[in-house]
Write a protein that holds these residues in place. Structure first.
Motif, PDB file in Angstrom:
ATOM      1  N   UNK A 151      -6.079 -28.619 -77.457  1.00  0.00           N
ATOM      2  CA  UNK A 151      -6.708 -29.934 -77.470  1.00  0.00           C
ATOM      3  C   UNK A 151      -8.043 -29.793 -78.148  1.00  0.00           C
ATOM      4  N   UNK A 152      -8.180 -30.424 -79.266  1.00  0.00           N
ATOM      5  CA  UNK A 152      -9.361 -30.232 -80.097  1.00  0.00           C
ATOM      6  C   UNK A 152      -9.933 -31.560 -80.535  1.00  0.00           C
ATOM      7  N   UNK A 153     -11.217 -31.651 -80.499  1.00  0.00           N
ATOM      8  CA  UNK A 153     -11.854 -32.847 -81.032  1.00  0.00           C
ATOM      9  C   UNK A 153     -12.097 -32.642 -82.507  1.00  0.00           C
ATOM     10  N   UNK A 154     -11.422 -33.416 -83.285  1.00  0.00           N
ATOM     11  CA  UNK A 154     -11.506 -33.231 -84.726  1.00  0.00           C
ATOM     12  C   UNK A 154     -11.128 -34.510 -85.447  1.00  0.00           C
ATOM     13  N   UNK A 155     -11.692 -34.659 -86.622  1.00  0.00           N
ATOM     14  CA  UNK A 155     -11.355 -35.831 -87.437  1.00  0.00           C
ATOM     15  C   UNK A 155     -10.036 -35.649 -88.166  1.00  0.00           C
ATOM     16  N   UNK A 156      -9.706 -34.406 -88.397  1.00  0.00           N
ATOM     17  CA  UNK A 156      -8.461 -34.142 -89.122  1.00  0.00           C
ATOM     18  C   UNK A 156      -7.344 -33.864 -88.127  1.00  0.00           C
ATOM     19  N   UNK A 157      -6.186 -34.339 -88.459  1.00  0.00           N
ATOM     20  CA  UNK A 157      -5.051 -34.161 -87.557  1.00  0.00           C
ATOM     21  C   UNK A 157      -4.536 -32.733 -87.561  1.00  0.00           C
ATOM     22  N   UNK A 158      -4.405 -32.191 -88.749  1.00  0.00           N
ATOM     23  CA  UNK A 158      -3.779 -30.888 -88.888  1.00  0.00           C
ATOM     24  C   UNK A 158      -4.850 -29.848 -89.178  1.00  0.00           C
ATOM     25  N   UNK A 159      -5.053 -28.992 -88.227  1.00  0.00           N
ATOM     26  CA  UNK A 159      -6.036 -27.933 -88.388  1.00  0.00           C
ATOM     27  C   UNK A 159      -5.437 -26.748 -89.131  1.00  0.00           C
ATOM     28  N   UNK A 160      -6.247 -26.122 -89.913  1.00  0.00           N
ATOM     29  CA  UNK A 160      -5.783 -24.969 -90.665  1.00  0.00           C
ATOM     30  C   UNK A 160      -5.732 -23.759 -89.751  1.00  0.00           C
ATOM     31  N   UNK A 161      -4.526 -23.349 -89.414  1.00  0.00           N
ATOM     32  CA  UNK A 161      -4.376 -22.211 -88.511  1.00  0.00           C
ATOM     33  C   UNK A 161      -3.914 -20.976 -89.256  1.00  0.00           C
ATOM     34  N   UNK A 177      -0.773 -44.501 -78.436  1.00  0.00           N
ATOM     35  CA  UNK A 177      -1.072 -45.421 -79.533  1.00  0.00           C
ATOM     36  C   UNK A 177      -0.880 -44.758 -80.884  1.00  0.00           C
ATOM     37  N   UNK A 178      -0.807 -43.461 -80.864  1.00  0.00           N
ATOM     38  CA  UNK A 178      -0.765 -42.718 -82.120  1.00  0.00           C
ATOM     39  C   UNK A 178       0.582 -42.014 -82.281  1.00  0.00           C
ATOM     40  N   UNK A 179       1.072 -41.965 -83.510  1.00  0.00           N
ATOM     41  CA  UNK A 179       2.353 -41.291 -83.730  1.00  0.00           C
ATOM     42  C   UNK A 179       2.227 -39.784 -83.573  1.00  0.00           C
ATOM     43  N   UNK A 180       3.308 -39.170 -83.242  1.00  0.00           N
ATOM     44  CA  UNK A 180       3.348 -37.714 -83.125  1.00  0.00           C
ATOM     45  C   UNK A 180       4.008 -37.152 -84.377  1.00  0.00           C
ATOM     46  N   UNK A 181       3.402 -36.161 -84.947  1.00  0.00           N
ATOM     47  CA  UNK A 181       3.951 -35.551 -86.153  1.00  0.00           C
ATOM     48  C   UNK A 181       4.597 -34.217 -85.806  1.00  0.00           C
ATOM     49  N   UNK A 194       5.442 -27.027 -84.602  1.00  0.00           N
ATOM     50  CA  UNK A 194       4.284 -27.566 -83.901  1.00  0.00           C
ATOM     51  C   UNK A 194       4.291 -29.076 -83.950  1.00  0.00           C
ATOM     52  N   UNK A 195       3.727 -29.662 -82.931  1.00  0.00           N
ATOM     53  CA  UNK A 195       3.589 -31.107 -82.852  1.00  0.00           C
ATOM     54  C   UNK A 195       2.113 -31.440 -82.851  1.00  0.00           C
ATOM     55  N   UNK A 196       1.785 -32.480 -83.519  1.00  0.00           N
ATOM     56  CA  UNK A 196       0.395 -32.907 -83.586  1.00  0.00           C
ATOM     57  C   UNK A 196       0.310 -34.384 -83.221  1.00  0.00           C
ATOM     58  N   UNK A 197      -0.548 -34.672 -82.314  1.00  0.00           N
ATOM     59  CA  UNK A 197      -0.738 -36.071 -81.930  1.00  0.00           C
ATOM     60  C   UNK A 197      -2.158 -36.260 -81.454  1.00  0.00           C
ATOM     61  N   UNK A 204     -10.142 -39.349 -80.815  1.00  0.00           N
ATOM     62  CA  UNK A 204     -10.810 -38.228 -81.486  1.00  0.00           C
ATOM     63  C   UNK A 204     -10.194 -36.900 -81.089  1.00  0.00           C
ATOM     64  N   UNK A 205      -9.458 -36.908 -80.019  1.00  0.00           N
ATOM     65  CA  UNK A 205      -8.876 -35.669 -79.537  1.00  0.00           C
ATOM     66  C   UNK A 205      -7.504 -35.440 -80.164  1.00  0.00           C
ATOM     67  N   UNK A 206      -7.334 -34.291 -80.728  1.00  0.00           N
ATOM     68  CA  UNK A 206      -6.070 -33.926 -81.366  1.00  0.00           C
ATOM     69  C   UNK A 206      -5.342 -32.915 -80.496  1.00  0.00           C
ATOM     70  N   UNK A 207      -4.115 -33.206 -80.201  1.00  0.00           N
ATOM     71  CA  UNK A 207      -3.290 -32.303 -79.409  1.00  0.00           C
ATOM     72  C   UNK A 207      -2.325 -31.589 -80.340  1.00  0.00           C
ATOM     73  N   UNK A 208      -2.411 -30.306 -80.379  1.00  0.00           N
ATOM     74  CA  UNK A 208      -1.499 -29.509 -81.194  1.00  0.00           C
ATOM     75  C   UNK A 208      -0.665 -28.627 -80.276  1.00  0.00           C
ATOM     76  N   UNK A 209       0.597 -28.757 -80.356  1.00  0.00           N
ATOM     77  CA  UNK A 209       1.504 -27.975 -79.522  1.00  0.00           C
ATOM     78  C   UNK A 209       2.329 -27.052 -80.402  1.00  0.00           C
TER      79      UNK A 209
END
Length: 236
Positions: A151-161, A177-181, A194-197, A204-209
DNA sequence: CGTATTTGACCGGCGC
DNA sequence: GCGCCGGTCAAATACG
């Protein structure tokens, strides 16, 4: 740095990753993980911390890094919260030793993480890679890869891992409210997904699974799976 | 033109 | 059995 165990608490155990600084206010996994055992590159964590992004939590269905605030929520003592934290026991099947190609996990929703939608809906991740093996699908059912949530606060959805991902789907999920990618690792023979939502309660919080384990290192993204992982990680 | 992304359809699990 | 929902597929589209 402390270690928080699901079954009983142990403090003061060191947690280390090569060149990865873990803030002191973070708890770590019950079992120290090598970089190979992380679903994403340690660089990601470093980046988040360096950029002062609020890398609130690294959790998995069973273990991971937890910020103190999250732990406090489950604490019954304000004086010594770490000694009174209650976690779910690890669900059956997840073996941090990561020796198995696939492990079976049950459905859990992490306490304090409901918004992350780390739900255990029985997916069909094997369907694509198992094409032609439909007869075995039933055997595969309920079989899940180990999963880790960020769980990351970021403006970008997909973080460079450090890994290369290919998007294969996007879905609007209920109560969000937001789609899951949905992304899949582009490396051949690597089935990590991985899923990103974004949190519906805080966009502002991005969830990356992350689901599964990479069979290659981040710097080995374009070639077939090899055993250069250690070298690449140690280069950090 | 090759590759990546988008998006509607489809499938299977699960709850009722 | 039926409907809902999450996850995936794959054709269409966009992009470099």
């Amino acid at each position: 740095m402390h270690i928080c165990m699901d079954q009983g608490i142990q403090l003061g155990m060191p947690y280390s990753l090569p060149n990865l600084h873990v803030p002191d206010h973070y708890y770590t996994t019950p079992i120290p993980l090598s970089p190979l055992e992380l679903p994403c590159h340690p660089k990601l964590l470093q980046m988040q911390f360096d950029q002062n992004e609020e890398a609130l939590m690294i959790s998995s269905e069973h273990c991971g890094l937890y910020p103190l605030p999250a732990l406090y929520r489950h604490s019954s003592s304000t004086n010594h919260p770490a000694q009174t934290i209650v976690f779910e026991k690890p669900t059956a099947g997840f073996v941090p030793s990561f020796g198995a190609e696939e492990v079976s996990t049950s459905v859990t929703m992490r306490a304090g993480f409901e918004g992350a939608s780390c739900n255990g809906h029985a997916g069909t991740w094997w369907r694509g890679s198992m094409a032609g093996e439909k007869g075995k699908m039933k055997l595969r059912r309920k079989m899940r890869e180990p999963r880790f949530c960020f769980q990351t606060r970021s403006d970008v959805d997909v973080l460079d891992d450090g890994y290369k991902w290919r998007k294969y789907g996007q879905k609007v999920v209920k109560n969000s409210l937001h789609p899951r990618s949905y992304f899949r690792c582009t490396h051949s023979n690597c089935r990590v997904k991985k899923r990103v939502e974004r949190l519906s309660t805080d966009c502002r919080m991005v969830i990356t699974t992350y689901e599964g384990r990479h069979t290659h290192s981040p710097c080995d993204d374009t070639s077939s799976s090899g055993d250069h992982t250690t070298t690449c990680f140690s280069s950090f």
